[in-house]
Design a protein around this motif. Structure first.
Motif, PDB file in Angstrom:
ATOM      1  N   VAL A 115       0.827  -1.204   0.000  1.00  0.00           N
ATOM      2  CA  VAL A 115       0.000   0.000   0.000  1.00  0.00           C
ATOM      3  C   VAL A 115       0.865   1.259   0.000  1.00  0.00           C
ATOM      4  O   VAL A 115       0.604   2.202  -0.745  1.00  0.00           O
ATOM      5  N   TYR A 116       1.899   1.280   0.827  1.00  0.00           N
ATOM      6  CA  TYR A 116       2.696   2.489   1.048  1.00  0.00           C
ATOM      7  C   TYR A 116       4.006   2.538   0.255  1.00  0.00           C
ATOM      8  O   TYR A 116       4.691   3.557   0.283  1.00  0.00           O
ATOM      9  N   GLY A 117       4.338   1.475  -0.448  1.00  0.00           N
ATOM     10  CA  GLY A 117       5.568   1.472  -1.228  1.00  0.00           C
ATOM     11  C   GLY A 117       6.771   1.756  -0.350  1.00  0.00           C
ATOM     12  O   GLY A 117       6.882   1.242   0.765  1.00  0.00           O
ATOM     13  N   ASP A 118       7.669   2.605  -0.843  1.00  0.00           N
ATOM     14  CA  ASP A 118       8.896   2.925  -0.098  1.00  0.00           C
ATOM     15  C   ASP A 118       8.616   3.544   1.265  1.00  0.00           C
ATOM     16  O   ASP A 118       9.412   3.400   2.188  1.00  0.00           O
ATOM     17  N   ALA A 119       7.480   4.224   1.414  1.00  0.00           N
ATOM     18  CA  ALA A 119       7.162   4.877   2.695  1.00  0.00           C
ATOM     19  C   ALA A 119       7.012   3.866   3.832  1.00  0.00           C
ATOM     20  O   ALA A 119       7.132   4.225   5.002  1.00  0.00           O
ATOM     21  N   ALA A 120       6.800   2.598   3.504  1.00  0.00           N
ATOM     22  CA  ALA A 120       6.729   1.567   4.542  1.00  0.00           C
ATOM     23  C   ALA A 120       8.041   1.474   5.314  1.00  0.00           C
ATOM     24  O   ALA A 120       8.066   1.038   6.463  1.00  0.00           O
ATOM     25  N   ALA A 121       9.124   1.933   4.704  1.00  0.00           N
ATOM     26  CA  ALA A 121      10.427   1.928   5.372  1.00  0.00           C
ATOM     27  C   ALA A 121      10.450   2.835   6.591  1.00  0.00           C
ATOM     28  O   ALA A 121      11.317   2.705   7.450  1.00  0.00           O
ATOM     29  N   LEU A 122       9.502   3.729   6.683  1.00  0.00           N
ATOM     30  CA  LEU A 122       9.448   4.668   7.806  1.00  0.00           C
ATOM     31  C   LEU A 122       8.727   4.097   9.027  1.00  0.00           C
ATOM     32  O   LEU A 122       8.635   4.753  10.058  1.00  0.00           O
ATOM     33  N   THR A 123       8.228   2.880   8.929  1.00  0.00           N
ATOM     34  CA  THR A 123       7.525   2.246  10.049  1.00  0.00           C
ATOM     35  C   THR A 123       8.345   2.288  11.333  1.00  0.00           C
ATOM     36  O   THR A 123       7.824   2.587  12.406  1.00  0.00           O
ATOM     37  N   GLY A 124       9.632   2.011  11.253  1.00  0.00           N
ATOM     38  CA  GLY A 124      10.493   1.964  12.428  1.00  0.00           C
ATOM     39  C   GLY A 124      10.619   3.288  13.157  1.00  0.00           C
ATOM     40  O   GLY A 124      10.955   3.322  14.343  1.00  0.00           O
ATOM     41  N   VAL A 125      10.336   4.388  12.472  1.00  0.00           N
ATOM     42  CA  VAL A 125      10.414   5.713  13.099  1.00  0.00           C
ATOM     43  C   VAL A 125       9.436   5.811  14.271  1.00  0.00           C
ATOM     44  O   VAL A 125       9.684   6.531  15.230  1.00  0.00           O
ATOM     45  N   SER A 126       8.365   5.049  14.223  1.00  0.00           N
ATOM     46  CA  SER A 126       7.346   5.128  15.275  1.00  0.00           C
ATOM     47  C   SER A 126       7.893   4.775  16.653  1.00  0.00           C
ATOM     48  O   SER A 126       7.320   5.166  17.665  1.00  0.00           O
ATOM     49  N   ARG A 127       8.997   4.079  16.696  1.00  0.00           N
ATOM     50  CA  ARG A 127       9.602   3.719  17.990  1.00  0.00           C
ATOM     51  C   ARG A 127      10.421   4.860  18.588  1.00  0.00           C
ATOM     52  O   ARG A 127      10.884   4.771  19.723  1.00  0.00           O
ATOM     53  N   TYR A 128      10.613   5.921  17.816  1.00  0.00           N
ATOM     54  CA  TYR A 128      11.414   7.067  18.255  1.00  0.00           C
ATOM     55  C   TYR A 128      10.536   8.310  18.234  1.00  0.00           C
ATOM     56  O   TYR A 128      10.455   9.013  17.239  1.00  0.00           O
ATOM     57  N   VAL A 129       9.871   8.556  19.331  1.00  0.00           N
ATOM     58  CA  VAL A 129       8.856   9.609  19.417  1.00  0.00           C
ATOM     59  C   VAL A 129       9.365  10.957  18.903  1.00  0.00           C
ATOM     60  O   VAL A 129       8.644  11.679  18.210  1.00  0.00           O
ATOM     61  N   ALA A 130      10.601  11.281  19.190  1.00  0.00           N
ATOM     62  CA  ALA A 130      11.156  12.577  18.768  1.00  0.00           C
ATOM     63  C   ALA A 130      11.281  12.680  17.250  1.00  0.00           C
ATOM     64  O   ALA A 130      11.343  13.782  16.713  1.00  0.00           O
ATOM     65  N   ARG A 131      11.285  11.556  16.546  1.00  0.00           N
ATOM     66  CA  ARG A 131      11.452  11.557  15.087  1.00  0.00           C
ATOM     67  C   ARG A 131      10.125  11.473  14.326  1.00  0.00           C
ATOM     68  O   ARG A 131      10.096  11.676  13.119  1.00  0.00           O
ATOM     69  N   VAL A 132       9.053  11.182  15.019  1.00  0.00           N
ATOM     70  CA  VAL A 132       7.752  11.040  14.358  1.00  0.00           C
ATOM     71  C   VAL A 132       7.368  12.333  13.633  1.00  0.00           C
ATOM     72  O   VAL A 132       6.910  12.303  12.491  1.00  0.00           O
ATOM     73  N   LYS A 133       7.572  13.479  14.272  1.00  0.00           N
ATOM     74  CA  LYS A 133       7.218  14.749  13.630  1.00  0.00           C
ATOM     75  C   LYS A 133       8.046  14.979  12.374  1.00  0.00           C
ATOM     76  O   LYS A 133       7.562  15.575  11.420  1.00  0.00           O
ATOM     77  N   CYS A 134       9.278  14.512  12.376  1.00  0.00           N
ATOM     78  CA  CYS A 134      10.132  14.639  11.186  1.00  0.00           C
ATOM     79  C   CYS A 134       9.489  13.886  10.006  1.00  0.00           C
ATOM     80  O   CYS A 134       9.396  14.413   8.898  1.00  0.00           O
ATOM     81  N   ALA A 135       9.083  12.657  10.264  1.00  0.00           N
ATOM     82  CA  ALA A 135       8.488  11.832   9.211  1.00  0.00           C
ATOM     83  C   ALA A 135       7.114  12.345   8.787  1.00  0.00           C
ATOM     84  O   ALA A 135       6.721  12.212   7.625  1.00  0.00           O
TER      85      ALA A 135
END
Length: 149
Positions: A115-135
């Protein structure tokens, strides 16, 4: 780090080094385009995103952006650009909502690569709260721009 995590990290770095959709297209006064500027005050990431819609206003015909910031924010904007062109407003809204849910889940919800293509690679960002806003920065900018278009 697992092989999949390494692959995702490489994909993020590749998108940040060779971004898709970077460079604002069209004119600001185009009646079929709208712009949104978003800034993450915590880390200083910024993006200006322009969404162009079809003549009937239902489909996203182009997404372009200018911005600066960390590799996550830049890669996310690039991935979003690839994913959204040709989508209806409704489809884009569903993708944005799903992306937001996954990134706020602290790793409990994974993005589907089909569904999300390459953006699925950003799933791991969810474990780093400070980086969620970046994504999320480009996704929030698109959501705002579509409200204006």
């Amino acid at each position: 780090m697992s092989g999949l995590e390494e692959l995702y990290q490489e994909l993020i770095l590749d998108h940040s080094k060779r971004p898709h959709g970077k460079g604002l297209l069209g004119e600001e006064d185009d009646p079929h385009a709208a712009e949104s500027h978003q800034r993450n005050p915590i880390c200083g990431d910024e993006i200006t995103l322009r969404a162009q819609v079809s003549d009937d206003g239902d489909r996203i015909s182009a997404v372009s952006w200018e911005g600066s910031g960390c590799s996550i924010s830049q890669a996310s904007a690039s991935m979003l650009t690839e994913l959204m062109v040709g989508r209806s407003r409704a489809e884009a809204g569903e993708l944005i909502d799903g992306f937001r849910e996954a990134l706020r889940s602290r790793g409990a919800v994974e993005l589907d690569e089909d569904v999300y293509g390459d953006a699925a690679a950003l799933t791991g960002v969810s474990r780093y709260v400070a980086r969620v806003k970046c994504a999320m920065l480009a996704w929030v900018a698109l959501e705002d721009a579509l409200l204006r278009a």
